[in-house]
Scaffold this active site. Structure first.
Site, PDB file in Angstrom:
ATOM      1  N   LEU A 142       0.865  -1.175   0.000  1.00 42.54           N
ATOM      2  CA  LEU A 142       0.000   0.000   0.000  1.00 42.54           C
ATOM      3  C   LEU A 142       0.904   1.229   0.000  1.00 42.54           C
ATOM      4  CD1 LEU A 142      -2.651  -0.975   2.722  1.00 42.54           C
ATOM      5  CD2 LEU A 142      -2.891  -1.144   0.242  1.00 42.54           C
ATOM      6  N   ASP A 143       0.476   2.277  -0.689  1.00 43.05           N
ATOM      7  CA  ASP A 143       1.237   3.523  -0.682  1.00 43.05           C
ATOM      8  C   ASP A 143       1.350   4.054   0.744  1.00 43.05           C
ATOM      9  OD1 ASP A 143       1.308   3.364  -3.447  1.00 43.05           O
ATOM     10  OD2 ASP A 143      -0.465   4.624  -3.695  1.00 43.05           O
ATOM     11  N   LYS A 144       2.337   4.894   0.966  1.00 40.23           N
ATOM     12  CA  LYS A 144       2.577   5.460   2.291  1.00 40.23           C
ATOM     13  C   LYS A 144       1.301   6.018   2.904  1.00 40.23           C
ATOM     14  CE  LYS A 144       4.939   9.304   4.581  1.00 40.23           C
ATOM     15  NZ  LYS A 144       5.840  10.470   4.419  1.00 40.23           N
ATOM     16  N   ARG A 241      -5.519   5.286  -7.854  1.00 37.11           N
ATOM     17  CA  ARG A 241      -5.302   6.732  -7.942  1.00 37.11           C
ATOM     18  C   ARG A 241      -5.199   7.189  -9.395  1.00 37.11           C
ATOM     19  NH1 ARG A 241      -0.165   7.450  -4.271  1.00 37.11           N
ATOM     20  NH2 ARG A 241      -0.554   9.668  -4.684  1.00 37.11           N
TER      21      ARG A 241
END
Length: 323
Positions: A142-144, A241
């Site tokens: 998962l992205d930050k 996104r």
């Protein structure tokens, strides 16, 4: 302490001096860039990473002097993965797998600029045997600033099984998000995705990319926003996104793909404050389903939305009622 090799971009320019006239190109480059070996420069020439006056040349080509040199390469950097005692929100754990909730702001892998304080550092402290598993057991990320559920493989056997499930698209991953604009109904976004042709830190919809498929369903509509539930069929980097921005419904708070802040007409001061101060992309992995790599039992985990997204939804509901 585990070591992981990553790469960073290298950009060099220079001019071949007149004193190198009639020398082989690789020899002249070694004199011009003494920090790099002749063999490495020769390798970069053969890979097309070095341009001479804008053209690709062979190592044995002779130089005249005065040629403009441009090098665009990737060089390996070694990142040390050190165990660190950091809190982990673990929902399930046995000898084979571990399922956890990753909060916002938590980087998954150590990298340049984030060598410590990451999820991997915490996992290596919690389960030192992960040093023997590829990427410390991380099979998806998962992205930050994306929060939610992740599964970690604790053994090589579990890692192999989970990677195979991901490749077969049998791992179920559900997200919830809040996007700009009103989507009338659910749908599917199917494109090809790859690195952005100019900004290599970003992803983009490109014909030369890999297939990316995202399914979405409307949960709730507001005046100028929509709450969506999203099912991933593929798992490309930044897929949700990029896809939402691609259909002109970027995720609230996405500073990379969302563009400038969109302000609803007649928005209250409270809503404006909420939107302007929202700290990250409003994206949360709420549900994870997979087959246990050893028992072959179907397993599902679900978690509720975090407080920041709940407060965002509350602000949007109040705004809708007031207008």
């Amino acid at each position: 302490m585990e070591k992981n090799q990553q790469t960073e971009k290298l950009h060099l320019t220079g001019i071949i001096p007149e004193s190198s006239k009639n020398q082989r190109l690789d020899h002249a480059l070694a004199l011009l860039f003494p920090s790099y070996s002749r063999s490495k420069l020769k390798e970069w020439l053969e890979l097309g990473y070095i341009q001479v006056n804008g053209n690709i040349k062979r190592p044995k080509n002779k130089v005249l002097g005065g040629e403009q040199i441009s090098i665009e390469a990737e060089i390996p950097i070694v990142i040390e993965w050190s165990p660190e005692e950091l809190p982990l929100d673990i929902l399930f754990e046995d000898e084979q797998i571990l399922v956890l909730h990753k909060p916002k702001g938590f980087v998954v892998h150590p990298a340049v600029g984030n060598r410590a304080g990451t999820l991997v550092n915490a996992l290596l402290h919690h389960a030192p045997q992960l040093a023997q598993v590829p990427r410390a057991g991380i099979v998806h990320r998962l992205d930050k600033d994306t929060s939610g559920l992740m599964v970690v493989a604790k053994t090589l056997e579990a890692h192999t099984h989970l990677v195979a499930q991901l490749q077969a698209r049998t791992v179920s991953r559900t997200y919830e998000t809040v996007v700009w604009g009103i989507l009338p109904a659910g749908g599917t976004i199917s494109t090809f995705m790859g690195r952005h042709p100019v900004d290599r830190k970003r992803m983009a919809v490109v014909e030369s990319g890999k297939p990316a498929v995202t399914h979405y369903r409307v949960v709730e509509k507001f005046r100028c926003h929509t709450h969506l539930r999203i099912q991933l069929e593929t798992g490309r980097t930044h897929q949700i996104r990029v896809h939402m921005a691609h259909i002109h419904h970027p995720i609230v708070g996405d500073k990379v793909y969302g563009g400038r802040l969109r302000v609803p007409p007649k928005a209250s001061d409270a809503l404006l404050k909420t939107l302007r101060e929202f700290p990250r992309q409003a994206l949360h992995a709420t549900r994870l389903g997979l087959v246990h790599p050893i028992t072959e039992k179907e397993m599902v985990w679900e978690i509720s939305l975090p407080i920041d997204i709940i407060q965002l939804l509350d602000a949007l509901r109040i705004d809708s009622k007031q207008n």
